[in-house]
Design an enzyme around this catalytic site. Structure first.
Site, short mmCIF file in Angstrom:
data_model
loop_
_atom_site.label_atom_id
_atom_site.label_comp_id
_atom_site.label_asym_id
_atom_site.label_seq_id
_atom_site.Cartn_x
_atom_site.Cartn_y
_atom_site.Cartn_z
CG HIS A 454 -1.99 -1.00 1.15
ND1 HIS A 454 -2.69 -1.23 0.00
CD2 HIS A 454 -2.48 -1.85 2.07
CE1 HIS A 454 -3.56 -2.20 0.22
NE2 HIS A 454 -3.45 -2.60 1.47
NE ARG A 561 -0.03 38.76 -7.02
CZ ARG A 561 -0.29 37.51 -7.41
NH1 ARG A 561 0.67 36.72 -7.82
NH2 ARG A 561 -1.53 37.06 -7.37
NE ARG A 617 -0.99 43.73 -9.25
CZ ARG A 617 -1.42 42.78 -8.44
NH1 ARG A 617 -2.50 42.09 -8.77
NH2 ARG A 617 -0.78 42.49 -7.34
CD GLU A 744 -7.61 42.94 -9.00
OE1 GLU A 744 -7.17 41.91 -8.46
OE2 GLU A 744 -6.92 43.94 -9.19
N GLY A 765 -8.51 38.88 -12.34
CA GLY A 765 -7.85 38.62 -11.06
C GLY A 765 -8.84 37.84 -10.20
CB THR A 766 -10.06 34.41 -10.55
OG1 THR A 766 -8.76 33.89 -10.82
CG2 THR A 766 -10.83 34.60 -11.84
CG ASN A 767 -5.92 35.18 -6.61
OD1 ASN A 767 -6.29 34.07 -6.95
ND2 ASN A 767 -4.68 35.62 -6.78
CG ASP A 768 -8.32 40.98 -4.97
OD1 ASP A 768 -8.50 40.84 -3.74
OD2 ASP A 768 -7.25 41.43 -5.44
CB CYS A 830 -3.05 37.00 -13.75
SG CYS A 830 -3.85 38.47 -13.10
C1 PEP Z 1 -6.08 38.50 -8.15
O1 PEP Z 1 -6.71 39.20 -7.39
O2 PEP Z 1 -6.53 37.47 -8.68
C2 PEP Z 1 -4.69 38.83 -8.50
C3 PEP Z 1 -4.04 38.15 -9.41
O3 PEP Z 1 -4.09 39.83 -7.79
P1 PEP Z 1 -3.52 39.62 -6.29
O4 PEP Z 1 -3.55 38.18 -5.99
O5 PEP Z 1 -2.19 40.22 -6.31
O6 PEP Z 1 -4.50 40.43 -5.50
MG MG Z 2 -5.95 41.19 -6.94
#
Ligand code: PEP
Ligand code: MG
Length: 874
Positions: A454, A561, A617, A744, A765-768, A830
């Site tokens: 395993h 960044r 950016r 974003e 900016g799919t994080n924000d 991004c």
């Molecule tokens: C985001 O917001 O997706 C992004 C890429 O910018 P940061 O993560 O720097 O806020």
């Molecule tokens: Mg961002």
């Protein structure tokens, strides 16, 4: 017509995996192909989900269907459950749609009871009681969770009383005595006798296998492998064939190609006079498959023929289980074998060369996430040469691992949580319960177990380095040390290194180096590039990362960044000065210090990207990440700027924000302090002029972050273009540049048609965007997301995998609106999602131009983009 929940193997086929599970579907297919498969039937995955819906019971109807199928099985085998003259004994095994090796339960030899065992004993006493003691132990463990250790302790006790080492050295008398002892254990634990009715045994076993779908290790495995919780497992009930009837019997597992390296050579292990679990459980160290030729040539030859036939038929490397009963070979299972990333790639590329599959099929065979394994480091060759192994075990899962020793999976998890990164789990043998711990370790070292134990299978699947079967080592798990052949001890926290490609173990730390794209991976990546339609860029903030990204095949930088360029000690001071400046004069002075740093960084990026586009950016520093907190740091800045300490403290207090993620960041900063955007523009353009003059032409893309309103974009863009044009006009090098924005903030997505009037490109900016769409903080969500998974509210982390329904809808809408205004608008992503395969698939379907991800995910994104294009032609 009532739904059918039970299928004889002869009634199914390979396309029925959803219903019959992988094992059941393939057993059916092999039955149809005329292979020597012991007869049996499959209880469907739907019966499992129904079992849960009905409150964990098997309804009368399904029970009756099971037993009427048992009757059919009895007719075709000529044997009968519980019959004294010709008893039917069966195995009861799990088998989900996706294979989950070792995660769920199996019971062998079901149908044995006192009188059946007694009857069989008349012909072969040892076999009868060996099988019965195994059955009691497995049944007790699987059905009633009576600890295995209670039984194993008794076996060990008996072996030491008799002065023998191996189970096979126990004689029939001993085994018969063990049966009595085991029944007594059962009675003590359950307060009743071991069940004698085979029908009751069968129903209880089926229920237990259904329940094992939800045991903790299976749940963890599913979470790690993204297997949905609602699939359920099928149950296969199959006539037993016996590998433990004597020395002309045996059992084994084999892969048609090497699962660690991909080499096209049969690879496997077997044990004579043993039953299935003995090989994978790692209790006895098995023999290599090649030696079976000497033991039983015709069984070996048959096996080679079947293995080739099955590989050709399923067009993929197969993982087979077999049993030899009185010299005759039976195949018990075939499935597409689990393999390392190296092996997966080599096999896929070679299958194309052998004409068995197409390039597109090869691309679809590799799980993009698996490529991650290849990006882990190898040992520095020079350092490795100088090191002397303390022992050598089996090279069970490749890669180099160096780290501090831990002795339990729980400790590994705890230490990992506390921030320790480099850990190596050292165990006598691993059990599937250890997977969470194995997952957080760089490597796993075991004393027992072969290549198919395993530990080996699971480590390979995870890409964790593993060396198994290091029989020379003595491990004391209680006192937390192990000892090598020379008597030297290694304690918890000591460094060791494992070479999963050679099996060597080193008693020291050996430095590692990063992997490179070569050979088969390069071929596969070449195919991926041929079929993908999405561009792949990288997020990189310094020349080192940019070089790595370029080497991994990035076609540009999708996000630099700029605030990340100031994390280093000597730079953060200048950055802080700029943040705490009260007057424009002070700020301009600080910016002057920043300008040359920025300019030379940008030059480095442009050079590394060799003419590919670079998106830079403008500053987006969430203030809490940059403002100094310690008095010492505050004092240093105060002195540097000639401001009294107390006043500086007040300035910093004044900068405090309740929600810095929604605070004075992004383009808001440039609106208040346009001189910042001006300085950055100067650095970007001057660097582009310098590099264009020296090496290759550069057209920078200047990206304005956190825009939610067209007028703020217009304002900042004016600052940027004014400055940029001024510099370009005064230069003899005519730089072309583009100004775009991040999308974003939900409002930017909703008004993307307006925003596109000013923005030449969008980068999502799919994080924000995720943070602001869900309304929870990207920094704090981890605190409660686990509860959401446990309560089945979310299945995944929306910061890792794009939420296609909500956030995705905004992306789709902005894409459409943006294109309406500016048909040739360049659209990228991004956020972290840019390197996650299901999100890349989404980006392809929505019609983005490119994805941008961290350098180490560039190849994952290239492959995922190719798969997306193959699966969804645009
Ligand atoms: C985001 O917001 O997706 C992004 C890429 O910018 P940061 O993560 O720097 O806020
Ligand atoms: Mg961002």
């Amino acid at each position: 017509m009532a739904k059918k929940y039970v299928y004889l193997f002869s009634e199914g086929n390979k396309d029925m995996r959803e219903l019959l599970g992988g094992k059941g579907a393939n057993l059916a297919e092999m039955t149809n192909l005329g292979l020597p498969i012991p007869k049996g039937f499959t209880i469907t995955t739907e019966a499992c989900t129904k079992y849960y819906e009905d409150g964990e019971i098997i309804t009368k109807d399904i029970g009756e269907e099971i037993f009427s199928t048992v009757t059919k099985l009895e007719k075709s085998t000529g044997k009968k459950l519980g019959d004294l003259n010709n008893p039917l004994l069966v195995s009861v095994r799990s088998g989900a749609r996706a294979s989950m090796p070792g995660m769920m339960d199996t019971i062998l030899n079901l149908g044995l009871n006192d009188s059946v065992a007694e009857q069989i004993a008349k012909q072969n006493e040892r076999f009868a009681y060996d099988s019965y003691r195994r059955f009691i132990q497995m049944f007790s463990d699987v059905v009633y969770e009576i600890p295995k250790s209670l039984f194993e302790e008794e076996i060990d006790k008996m072996k030491s009383e008799k002065g023998v080492k191996l189970d096979t050295e126990l004689n029939s008398e001993d085994l018969k005595r063990l049966v009595d002892i085991f029944k007594e254990i059962y009675r003590k634990q359950k307060h009743e006798d071991f069940p004698q009715d085979p029908r009751k045994q069968l129903l209880e076993a089926v229920k237990a296998v259904f329940r094992s779908w939800n045991n903790p290790r299976a749940i963890t495995y599913r979470r790690l492998n993204e297997i949905p919780n609602d699939w359920g497992t099928a149950v296969n009930v199959q006539e037993m064939v016996f590998g433990n009837m004597g020395e002309d019997c045996g059992t084994g597992v084999a892969f048609t190609r090497n699962p660690a390296t991909g080499e096209n050579k049969l690879f496997g292990e077997y044990l004579m006079n043993a039953q299935g679990e003995d090989v994978v459980a790692g209790i006895r160290t098995p023999q290599l498959i090649d030696t079976l030729r000497e033991v039983n040539e015709s069984a070996y030859n048959d096996f080679v023929i079947y293995a080739n036939k099955l590989e050709k038929y399923f067009k993929d490397m197969q993982d087979l289980e077999f049993t030899i009963e009185n010299g005759k070979l039976y195949i018990l299972q075939t499935r597409n074998g689990k393999r390392t990333a190296e092996a997966a790639i080599r096999i896929a590329v070679e299958l194309v060369k052998e004409g068995m599959i197409t390039e597109k099929e090869a691309l679809l065979r590799i799980e993009p996430k698996q490529l991650d394994q290849l990006l882990h480091p190898n040992f520095d060759a020079e350092k490795l040469k100088a090191a002397i192994p303390i022992t050598t075990g089996l090279a069970a899962s490749p890669r180099a691992a160096t780290g501090k020793v831990v002795f339990t999976a729980e400790e590994a998890v705890e230490k990992h949580k506390a921030g320790e990164k480099d850990l190596i789990l050292v165990r006598l043998e691993t059990s599937p319960e250890d997977i969470e711990g194995m997952n957080v370790c760089n490597g796993v070292l075991t004393v027992r177990g072969g290549m198919t134990s395993h530990a080996a299978v699971v480590a390979r699947g995870m890409g964790t380095c593993c060396v198994s079967g290091c029989g020379e080592l003595i491990v004391n798990e209680e006192e937390k040390y192990f000892q090598d052949g020379t008597g030297k001890q290694y304690h918890e926290g000591d460094y060791i290194s494992l070479d999963g490609s050679t099996g060597n173990v080193y008693g020291e730390r050996i430095d590692t180096v990063d992997a490179a794209v070569t050979g088969n991976l390069a071929t596969l990546m070449g195919w991926a590039d041929r079929y993908r339609q999405l561009g792949v860029r990288a997020n990189a903030d310094n020349p080192r990362d940019a070089k790595q990204a370029y080497d991994f095949g990035a076609e540009g930088i999708g996000l630099c960044r700029t605030e990340h360029m100031f994390f280093e000690a000597d730079r953060i001071r200048a950055m802080r000065e700029m943040i705490v400046s009260k007057t424009t004069e002070q700020r301009e002075k600080a910016l002057e210090k920043l300008l040359p740093m920025q300019r030379s960084d940008f030059e480095g990026l442009y050079k590394e990207m060799k003419g590919y586009p670079v998106t830079i950016r403008l500053l987006d520093p969430p203030l809490h990440e940059f403002v100094p907190h310690e008095d010492e740091e505050i004092r240093a800045i105060a002195e540097e700027m000639g401001i009294p300490f107390e006043e500086m403290k007040n300035i910093i207090v004044g900068l405090h924000e309740f929600n810095p993620m929604m605070g004075h960041r992004g383009c808001r900063l440039a609106v208040t302090y346009p001189e910042i955007a001006r300085m950055q523009t100067r650095a970007i353009i001057e660097a582009a002029i310098n590099v264009s003059r020296e090496t290759n032409p550069v057209s920078p893309e200047i990206m304005i972050p956190l825009v939610g309103e067209i007028k703020e974009l217009q304002y900042v863009k004016n600052v940027v273009t004014e400055e940029a044009d001024k510099i370009i006009d005064a230069s003899d090098v005519k730089i072309k540049y583009h100004v775009g924005t991040m999308i974003e903030i939900p409002r930017a997505a909703l008004t993307a048609d307006e925003i596109a009037k000013e923005a030449e490109f969008f980068s999502f900016g799919t994080n924000d965007l995720t943070q602001m769409t869900f309304g929870f903080s990207r920094d704090d969500a981890g605190k409660f997301l686990r509860d959401y998974y446990n309560k089945n509210i979310y299945e995944f982390d929306p910061f890792a995998k794009i939420d296609q329904k909500g956030v995705g809808k905004l992306v789709e809408m902005a894409t459409k609106l943006g294109r309406e205004t500016r048909p040739d608008i360049k659209l990228g992503i991004c956020g972290e999602h840019g390197g996650e395969p299901s999100s890349v698939d989404f980006c392809h379907r929505v019609g983005l131009t490119y994805v941008s991800c961290s350098p180490y995910r560039v190849q994952i994104a290239r492959l995922a983009a190719a798969q997306a294009a193959i699966n969804n032609p645009r």
